[in-house]
Scaffold this active site. Structure first.
Site, PDB file in Angstrom:
ATOM      1  N   LYS A  16       0.813  -1.412   0.229  1.00  0.00           N
ATOM      2  CA  LYS A  16      -0.005   0.068  -0.107  1.00  0.00           C
ATOM      3  C   LYS A  16       0.709   1.217   0.147  1.00  0.00           C
ATOM      4  CE  LYS A  16      -2.373   0.455   3.626  1.00  0.00           C
ATOM      5  NZ  LYS A  16      -3.372   0.928   4.817  1.00  0.00           N
ATOM      6  N   ARG A  91     -12.171   2.906   9.251  1.00  0.00           N
ATOM      7  CA  ARG A  91     -11.827   1.294   9.437  1.00  0.00           C
ATOM      8  C   ARG A  91     -13.201   0.687   9.952  1.00  0.00           C
ATOM      9  NH1 ARG A  91      -6.240   0.418  10.236  1.00  0.00           N
ATOM     10  NH2 ARG A  91      -5.372   2.115  10.967  1.00  0.00           N
ATOM     11  N   ARG A 130      12.239 -10.072   6.768  1.00  0.00           N
ATOM     12  CA  ARG A 130      13.011  -8.699   7.159  1.00  0.00           C
ATOM     13  C   ARG A 130      13.975  -9.098   8.225  1.00  0.00           C
ATOM     14  NH1 ARG A 130      10.885  -3.423   6.784  1.00  0.00           N
ATOM     15  NH2 ARG A 130      11.053  -3.352   9.048  1.00  0.00           N
ATOM     16  N   ARG A 163      12.852  -8.579  14.141  1.00  0.00           N
ATOM     17  CA  ARG A 163      12.268  -7.795  14.907  1.00  0.00           C
ATOM     18  C   ARG A 163      11.023  -8.607  15.367  1.00  0.00           C
ATOM     19  NH1 ARG A 163      10.172  -2.472  12.968  1.00  0.00           N
ATOM     20  NH2 ARG A 163       9.093  -3.610  11.614  1.00  0.00           N
ATOM     21  N   ARG A 174      -1.720  -9.518  13.580  1.00  0.00           N
ATOM     22  CA  ARG A 174      -2.152  -8.121  12.927  1.00  0.00           C
ATOM     23  C   ARG A 174      -3.102  -8.420  11.913  1.00  0.00           C
ATOM     24  NH1 ARG A 174       3.453  -6.057  11.302  1.00  0.00           N
ATOM     25  NH2 ARG A 174       2.375  -4.324  10.208  1.00  0.00           N
TER      26      ARG A 174
END
Ligand code: ZN
Length: 224
Positions: A16, A91, A130, A163, A174
């Site tokens: 996005k 939202r 990552r 992380r 999430r």
């Protein structure tokens, strides 16, 4: 030129942000990430910013009515007279209805809700790969941008870490929150003929040209 009043939707990791950057350049539209404009309203000390400040500082959610006010303060500025890209709001369906009403009072309407979608396994593959260097924050990706030696930063030789936010179980949580919140909203925009879907598993270039083509068509239709 017809207005391009857009909202941007999609799960984390679907690209996005990358697409928003390109649309801002292509169509010369302001980009309003709601967290950013709320912080800006507070730091600039606007009337609504002053009302929001104690709520944000207490760690509470800013009520819809106030958030709509902060957003409309921006949408009412000359920079947004030809359109805007709104990200992070609405939202919920009540928020979407409130945005609709606020635009309607100004004789404006949403042009489209752009949904950049990607399946959960793809989002997890992208985000969980990552690795960050512990010393200077250099960023790698085990698949797309791997370091020469496993677990070691090319630039300073320090150890690479994952992380907590990038751990698969965190990403899955999430995603679950995102789906629960957003699915009804996606259906709501779809029922109103405003939803446009884009396949976030394609390359950023492909997604970008698909969005551009869609927006060009929408702008033409609006002028007829
Ligand atoms: Zn490093």
């Amino acid at each position: 030129m017809a207005e391009l009043n857009l909202i941007l939707m999609g799960p984390p990791g679907a690209g996005k942000g990358t697409q928003a950057e390109r649309l801002v350049i292509d169509f010369d539209l302001p980009y309003y990430a709601t967290g950013d404009i709320l912080r800006a309203a507070i730091s600039e000390g606007t009337e609504l910013g002053k009302r929001a400040q104690p709520i944000v500082e207490a760690g509470d959610l800013v009520p819809d009515e106030l958030m709509i006010g902060v957003i409309m303060e921006r949408i009412d500025t000359p920079e947004a007279e030809d359109g805007f890209i709104l990200d992070g709001f609405p939202r919920t369906i009540p928020q979407a209805e409130a945005l609709d009403e606020a635009l309607d009072r100004r004789g404006r309407a949403l042009t489209a809700a752009l949904l950049i979608n990607a399946p959960g396994e793809e989002v997890i593959r992208r985000l969980s790969g990552r690795r960050i260097c512990a010393k200077s924050g250099h960023v790698y990706h085990v698949e797309f941008d791997p370091p020469k030696n496993d677990e070691v930063c090319d630039q300073d030789g320090s150890r690479l870490i994952q992380r907590d936010d990038d751990k698969p179980e965190t990403i899955e949580k999430r995603l679950a929150v995102y789906r629960e919140q957003t699915t009804p909203l996606i259906d709501w925009y779809d029922e109103r003929g405003l939803l446009r879907r884009f396949d976030g598993t394609r390359t950023p270039e492909e997604v970008h040209s698909h969005i551009r083509a869609t927006l060009a068509t929408l702008a033409l239709e609006a002028e007829l």
